[in-house]
Design a protein around this motif. Structure first.
Motif, PDB file in Angstrom:
ATOM      1  N   GLU A  56      -3.264   5.508   0.183  1.00 59.56           N
ATOM      2  CA  GLU A  56      -3.934   6.803   0.334  1.00 59.56           C
ATOM      3  C   GLU A  56      -4.917   7.048  -0.802  1.00 59.56           C
ATOM      4  O   GLU A  56      -6.031   7.550  -0.577  1.00 59.56           O
ATOM      5  N   ALA A  57      -4.520   6.704  -2.006  1.00 63.32           N
ATOM      6  CA  ALA A  57      -5.395   6.914  -3.164  1.00 63.32           C
ATOM      7  C   ALA A  57      -6.643   6.051  -3.076  1.00 63.32           C
ATOM      8  O   ALA A  57      -7.749   6.494  -3.413  1.00 63.32           O
TER       9      ALA A  57
ATOM     10  N   TYR B 135       0.810  -1.222   0.000  1.00 61.13           N
ATOM     11  CA  TYR B 135       0.000   0.000   0.000  1.00 61.13           C
ATOM     12  C   TYR B 135       0.845   1.275   0.000  1.00 61.13           C
ATOM     13  O   TYR B 135       0.344   2.354  -0.313  1.00 61.13           O
ATOM     14  N   LEU B 136       2.113   1.171   0.352  1.00 64.80           N
ATOM     15  CA  LEU B 136       2.978   2.350   0.379  1.00 64.80           C
ATOM     16  C   LEU B 136       3.637   2.626  -0.975  1.00 64.80           C
ATOM     17  O   LEU B 136       4.439   3.556  -1.097  1.00 64.80           O
ATOM     18  N   THR B 137       3.302   1.850  -1.984  1.00 57.62           N
ATOM     19  CA  THR B 137       3.800   2.103  -3.341  1.00 57.62           C
ATOM     20  C   THR B 137       3.287   3.445  -3.826  1.00 57.62           C
ATOM     21  O   THR B 137       2.090   3.734  -3.755  1.00 57.62           O
TER      22      THR B 137
ATOM     23  N   LYS C 147      -9.404   8.771 -16.483  1.00 59.25           N
ATOM     24  CA  LYS C 147      -9.325   7.878 -15.328  1.00 59.25           C
ATOM     25  C   LYS C 147      -8.620   8.605 -14.185  1.00 59.25           C
ATOM     26  O   LYS C 147      -7.668   9.353 -14.416  1.00 59.25           O
ATOM     27  N   THR C 148      -9.082   8.362 -12.960  1.00 58.45           N
ATOM     28  CA  THR C 148      -8.319   8.853 -11.828  1.00 58.45           C
ATOM     29  C   THR C 148      -7.012   8.065 -11.760  1.00 58.45           C
ATOM     30  O   THR C 148      -6.908   6.953 -12.282  1.00 58.45           O
ATOM     31  N   ALA C 149      -6.017   8.639 -11.086  1.00 58.54           N
ATOM     32  CA  ALA C 149      -4.693   8.023 -11.052  1.00 58.54           C
ATOM     33  C   ALA C 149      -4.731   6.610 -10.488  1.00 58.54           C
ATOM     34  O   ALA C 149      -4.078   5.697 -11.005  1.00 58.54           O
TER      35      ALA C 149
END
Length: 369
Positions: free
Chosen positions: A234-235, A222-224, A288-290
């Motif tokens: 976070e995204a 998840y920290l990628t 598209k969102t990131a």
């Protein structure tokens, strides 16, 4: 493109081919209970049966209701809390309310009351003050945004049913369609209508099983970083957009949608919800969102697979008269939600044509209305 084998929603543990038949069976059983309403002098709006919210005619107005579960997004919040020391439950609260309210407004209802269902794996979950207070604050903030009353709720500790240290979140919402002319169940939908798409804020709360499975493939999980300063976790946890301010503003502007669809599970196939034999032709595809672009790339999904599962940048669809299309998009933008006049409705075979991507979805691609 990732060199690993493509990752599908089915492989992530969610198979709509197994889930949808039960839903159809339940809908048929539920339809038989509508006769009970006559005993109270009320009746159901039959066209709402199988739609995103159920509508009852109570005389001077319609009453609409819905219940929705958040799903597995809390698991991402839990893991990110361990990794960062931050609580993401204010956003999780908004996600939960959005799941219910964004469905309720599809039938033209104004949300009135929200109820909470917070089922934890044990009483200790509620003892984490930072997390619990974030959930409460986020829930109230989302209610304030949507101008709804938080009526109450249920907070059971379900050891043995819910995993220890976890919580299952759901919300129900009741609203009014008043005046009755606001009812939007597709009876006015037809050839010549325009399709306006409202931007999503990210993955929303659907497709998280796929997103969590993908995290296992990433070297940093998840920290990628998916872009400078923004991690994958976070995204994923960007709160779901709340669209009721847009639908309320549209009514005040004199625009009555002919139909609406909340783009959640089944992705863009949700545009095929209405039972009529109509062709939905998309000529403009929102960016598209990131995080969604990242998921598609890293999961090795082609466009058809991605758009059949995820919102891909469009969280809500509004079908209006062609002459109201540009003004509908502008009203949404004035509410802070990006919008596009994305396509049109035509007579013909029931299908969705996303022309810039060469994708065609037919009635066979969506078992449920």
């Amino acid at each position: 493109m990732t060199s690993q084998a493509p990752l599908t929603y089915d492989q992530a543990g969610v198979n709509y081919d197994l889930i949808d038949p039960l839903k159809v069976t339940a809908q048929r059983a539920a339809a038989a209970t509508a006769a009970h309403l006559a005993g109270y002098g009320f009746s159901e709006v039959k066209a709402s049966r199988g739609e995103s919210a159920y509508v009852v005619d109570v005389g001077p107005f319609y009453m609409a209701s819905i219940v929705e579960c958040l799903g597995t997004k809390t698991l991402v919040a839990d893991e990110m809390a361990k990794l960062t020391g931050r609580s993401f439950f204010a956003g999780i609260a908004q996600d939960t309310i959005a799941m219910a309210i964004n469905d309720l407004i599809t039938v033209g209802a104004t949300p009135l009351v929200v109820q909470a269902y917070w089922a934890a794996g044990g009483s200790d979950w509620f003892g984490d003050a930072q997390r619990a207070q974030a959930l409460v604050a986020g829930w109230k903030a989302a209610c304030d945004t949507c101008q709804v009353a938080w009526g109450g709720g249920e907070t059971p500790a379900l050891a043995g049913i819910v995993e220890d240290g976890r919580i299952d979140l759901a919300a129900s919402c009741t609203g009014l369609v008043n005046p009755k002319e606001r009812l939007s169940v597709g009876d006015k939908l037809g050839p010549g209508d325009a399709i306006v798409l409202l931007a999503s804020s990210g993955i929303h709360a659907n497709g998280l099983s796929l997103a969590r499975k993908l995290a296992e493939r990433l070297p940093q999980g998840y920290l990628t970083e998916i872009e400078p300063g923004l991690t994958y976790g976070e995204a994923l946890l960007a709160p779901t957009a709340l669209y009721s301010p847009v639908t309320e503003a549209l009514w005040k502007a004199g625009i009555a949608p002919h139909y609406c669809a909340n783009i959640t599970g089944h992705g863009w196939r949700k545009l095929l919800r209405h039972p009529s034999a109509l062709t939905y032709r998309i000529h403009t595809v929102p960016p598209k969102t990131a995080v969604l672009a990242f998921i598609q790339q890293q999961a090795g999904q082609d466009d058809r697979e991605a758009y059949s599962t995820l919102n891909m940048g469009a969280g809500f669809a509004i079908f209006v008269k062609a002459e109201d299309a540009e003004r509908t998009a502008q009203v949404a933008r004035d509410c802070g939600v990006q919008a596009w006049v994305a396509g049109s409705v035509e007579a013909g075979e029931k299908q969705l044509l996303i022309e810039p991507l060469g994708i065609r979805f037919s009635e066979d691609d969506l078992a449920l209305r």
